[in-house]
Design a protein around this motif. Structure first.
Motif, mmCIF file in Angstrom:
data_model
loop_
_atom_site.group_PDB
_atom_site.id
_atom_site.type_symbol
_atom_site.label_atom_id
_atom_site.label_comp_id
_atom_site.label_asym_id
_atom_site.label_seq_id
_atom_site.Cartn_x
_atom_site.Cartn_y
_atom_site.Cartn_z
ATOM 1 N N MET A 135 28.341 7.466 -29.300
ATOM 2 C CA MET A 135 27.014 7.752 -29.838
ATOM 3 C C MET A 135 27.082 8.671 -31.060
ATOM 4 N N PHE A 136 26.028 8.648 -31.833
ATOM 5 C CA PHE A 136 25.796 9.340 -33.113
ATOM 6 C C PHE A 136 26.308 8.487 -34.263
ATOM 7 N N TRP A 137 25.835 8.781 -35.466
ATOM 8 C CA TRP A 137 26.236 8.047 -36.677
ATOM 9 C C TRP A 137 27.753 8.067 -36.832
ATOM 10 N N ASP A 138 28.378 9.209 -36.430
ATOM 11 C CA ASP A 138 29.837 9.313 -36.586
ATOM 12 C C ASP A 138 30.560 9.126 -35.250
ATOM 13 N N GLU A 139 29.876 8.624 -34.263
ATOM 14 C CA GLU A 139 30.463 8.287 -32.956
ATOM 15 C C GLU A 139 31.145 9.476 -32.277
ATOM 16 N N ARG A 140 30.675 10.714 -32.531
ATOM 17 C CA ARG A 140 31.408 11.852 -31.989
ATOM 18 C C ARG A 140 31.189 12.066 -30.495
ATOM 19 N N ALA A 141 30.174 11.448 -29.899
ATOM 20 C CA ALA A 141 30.008 11.536 -28.433
ATOM 21 C C ALA A 141 30.597 10.277 -27.808
ATOM 22 N N ALA A 142 31.486 10.469 -26.838
ATOM 23 C CA ALA A 142 32.207 9.330 -26.255
ATOM 24 C C ALA A 142 31.320 8.455 -25.381
ATOM 25 N N THR A 143 30.288 9.052 -24.778
ATOM 26 C CA THR A 143 29.402 8.291 -23.889
ATOM 27 C C THR A 143 27.955 8.759 -24.091
ATOM 28 N N LEU A 144 27.030 7.966 -23.595
ATOM 29 C CA LEU A 144 25.620 8.371 -23.659
ATOM 30 C C LEU A 144 25.372 9.585 -22.756
ATOM 31 N N GLU A 145 26.066 9.621 -21.608
ATOM 32 C CA GLU A 145 25.921 10.766 -20.686
ATOM 33 C C GLU A 145 26.308 12.063 -21.397
ATOM 34 N N GLU A 146 27.350 11.996 -22.240
ATOM 35 C CA GLU A 146 27.787 13.181 -22.979
ATOM 36 C C GLU A 146 26.791 13.473 -24.110
ATOM 37 N N GLN A 147 26.312 12.419 -24.772
ATOM 38 C CA GLN A 147 25.428 12.589 -25.929
ATOM 39 C C GLN A 147 24.146 13.340 -25.593
ATOM 40 N N VAL A 148 23.483 12.956 -24.473
ATOM 41 C CA VAL A 148 22.127 13.466 -24.222
ATOM 42 C C VAL A 148 22.057 14.984 -24.042
ATOM 43 N N PRO A 151 21.755 17.369 -28.116
ATOM 44 C CA PRO A 151 20.573 17.893 -28.813
ATOM 45 C C PRO A 151 19.962 19.104 -28.115
ATOM 46 N N ILE A 152 20.063 19.171 -26.792
ATOM 47 C CA ILE A 152 19.488 20.289 -26.048
ATOM 48 C C ILE A 152 20.182 21.592 -26.456
ATOM 49 N N GLN A 153 21.503 21.512 -26.697
ATOM 50 C CA GLN A 153 22.272 22.713 -27.039
ATOM 51 C C GLN A 153 22.360 22.944 -28.546
ATOM 52 N N ASP A 154 21.893 21.992 -29.331
ATOM 53 C CA ASP A 154 22.015 22.111 -30.791
ATOM 54 C C ASP A 154 21.141 23.255 -31.302
ATOM 55 N N LYS A 192 23.216 15.868 -13.349
ATOM 56 C CA LYS A 192 22.086 15.002 -12.977
ATOM 57 C C LYS A 192 21.073 14.888 -14.107
ATOM 58 N N ILE A 193 20.860 15.995 -14.823
ATOM 59 C CA ILE A 193 19.937 15.933 -15.967
ATOM 60 C C ILE A 193 20.466 14.916 -16.979
ATOM 61 N N SER A 194 21.767 14.954 -17.256
ATOM 62 C CA SER A 194 22.320 14.021 -18.251
ATOM 63 C C SER A 194 22.272 12.585 -17.736
ATOM 64 N N TYR A 195 22.548 12.384 -16.443
ATOM 65 C CA TYR A 195 22.510 11.017 -15.898
ATOM 66 C C TYR A 195 21.095 10.429 -16.005
ATOM 67 N N ALA A 196 20.096 11.230 -15.663
ATOM 68 C CA ALA A 196 18.717 10.722 -15.690
ATOM 69 C C ALA A 196 18.277 10.408 -17.122
ATOM 70 N N LEU A 197 18.594 11.318 -18.060
ATOM 71 C CA LEU A 197 18.233 11.056 -19.465
ATOM 72 C C LEU A 197 18.937 9.790 -19.973
ATOM 73 N N ALA A 198 20.210 9.642 -19.619
ATOM 74 C CA ALA A 198 20.962 8.450 -20.065
ATOM 75 C C ALA A 198 20.346 7.185 -19.466
ATOM 76 N N GLN A 199 19.927 7.246 -18.206
ATOM 77 C CA GLN A 199 19.303 6.065 -17.593
ATOM 78 C C GLN A 199 18.027 5.677 -18.331
ATOM 79 N N PHE A 200 17.182 6.667 -18.623
ATOM 80 C CA PHE A 200 15.938 6.349 -19.325
ATOM 81 C C PHE A 200 16.258 5.735 -20.697
ATOM 82 N N CYS A 201 17.183 6.355 -21.429
ATOM 83 C CA CYS A 201 17.538 5.814 -22.758
ATOM 84 C C CYS A 201 18.055 4.380 -22.621
#
Ligand code: HEC
Ligand code: HEC
Length: 343
Positions: A135-148, A151-154, A192-201
């Protein structure tokens, strides 16, 4: 004596002001509850054949986080919850707006503190069809679970630490029951927060455009649209379709350097390569490419100097545009199951 009393009243005024603003913030924290349907919405869908077969080949859903209706429901609430930002002003949906095909409508998005993101927001349609899951324009997140969780910590976007995140989510009365339904336990943690956000996305899939009706034999293209599809599939040394693969029009592998010359941002491994998300609903989107510098589809085709691989002869512009317009799924822009539950 006069001076002292002026200083005293200033101090009193400052305390009073702080007291009031704190009070406002607490009120905001506790009043808004999400409104959810009695019968859970369906996020697990049997897509039409042309979509389902692509999903079978490209799905990046991991075995450890299958999509469920209750999981995506929790994800929906988190996605729209401003509690996920430092000062309760920003949710994921602030930059990924349903009406804008889950993209933002400006080149750079505004974060919780008024700062701007260094890159253009991305449409989060059809994420699960990106085989590698990066995920991301530069693919720096390996999975959607990691990606979500990024932004929360950015520090520009939402500005929380993961422990602040867990504390804030845990303090909202509506979450324990939603976690219980989604994961069979009341415990709230970042996984669990990341899993749920990834599922919705992952549940945000467009499959109800004119293009989809045509592929199911329920509608026909106009002459212009049909010629546009042929151009998309066959014109040029590198066809559009070789990089934006139908039926989801998502890049399979980001190709060698080609795009906008951007000295400030070199993308994947500094090689001037970028991911391109799904082109579905592209006619509906504003501020294109990784830096948002191309206003819309029309501006892309007519850019001066032309964007490599993206400038086409004038007679082809109308046909390609007509074809790309058929990729607009109007349903997804208003569908209640993807909408803001806090409204
Ligand atoms: C302040 C604006 C902002 C907020 C808030 C925000 N995003 Fe984003 N999002 C962006 C930008 C900008 C990018 C592209 C960043 C990059 O590539 O460096 C992005 C990229 C993404 C991607 C990558 C899509 C792809 O195809 O690779 C996903 C997924 C995503 N965001 C989901 C979320 C989720 C979930 C939340 C809430 C937890 C969220 N975003 C909050 C602006 C935002
Ligand atoms: C060599 C691969 C390649 C070819 C060929 C190609 N594209 Fe792209 N396209 C990309 C990549 C990668 C991006 C994102 C680049 C960036 O942001 O800098 C992109 C961006 C786009 C965007 C903007 C997407 C967004 O989310 O902002 C559109 C629209 C688009 N391409 C349409 C087309 C059309 C139409 C053609 C054929 C005329 C075409 N592309 C040919 C790889 C390609």
């Amino acid at each position: 004596m006069k001076k002292v009393s002026v200083i005293c009243s200033l101090i009193v005024a400052v305390f009073f002001f702080q007291y009031c603003t704190k009070d406002d913030a607490t009120t905001n924290n506790t009043t808004t509850q999400p409104v959810l349907p009695n019968t859970v919405f369906s996020y697990v869908i049997n897509y039409p054949n042309h979509i389902q077969s692509s999903l079978a080949l490209n799905d990046n859903t991991p075995n450890y986080n299958p999509l469920t209706n209750d999981g995506a429901t929790l994800g929906r609430v988190l996605f729209y919850d401003k509690q996920l930002s430092k000062n309760n002003t920003i949710s994921c949906a602030s930059c990924h707006k349903q009406t804008e095909a889950f993209d933002d409508d400006i080149a750079l998005s505004k974060g919780f503190n008024g700062g701007f993101t260094p890159r253009n927001s991305m449409s989060i349609l059809n994420l699960r069809f990106y085989k590698s899951g990066k995920m991301f324009w530069d693919e720096r997140a390996a999975t959607l679970e990691e990606q979500v969780l990024k932004p929360i910590q950015d520090h520009v976007e939402m500005g929380l630490t993961l422990s602040e995140l867990v504390t804030k989510v845990s303090s909202q009365s509506y979450y324990p029951a939603l976690f219980q339904k989604a994961f069979g336990s009341l415990t709230i943690d970042t996984t669990k927060i990341s899993y749920a956000l990834a599922q919705f996305c992952r549940s945000i899939v467009s499959y109800q455009s004119k293009y989809d009706s045509v592929k199911q034999g329920l509608a026909t293209f106009t002459a212009n649209e049909a010629q546009g599809e042929q151009l998309f599939l066959t014109a040029g040394a590198n066809t559009c379709a070789s990089c934006h693969t139908p039926p989801m029009f998502i890049t399979s592998t980001p190709q060698a350097a080609f795009a906008l010359l951007d000295p400030n941002d070199l993308g994947i491994n500094g090689q001037n390569r970028f991911k391109s998300g799904s082109l579905r609903n592209i006619s509906n989107r504003k501020a294109l490419f990784h830096n948002g510098s191309i206003a819309n589809l029309q501006a892309m085709f007519t850019a001066v100097p032309g964007i490599p691989q993206h400038s086409v002869p004038p007679p082809d512009v109308a046909r390609l545009t007509a074809f790309l317009n058929t990729l607009t799924d109007y349903t997804i822009l208003t569908e209640p199951k993807f909408s803001d539950p806090f409204k």
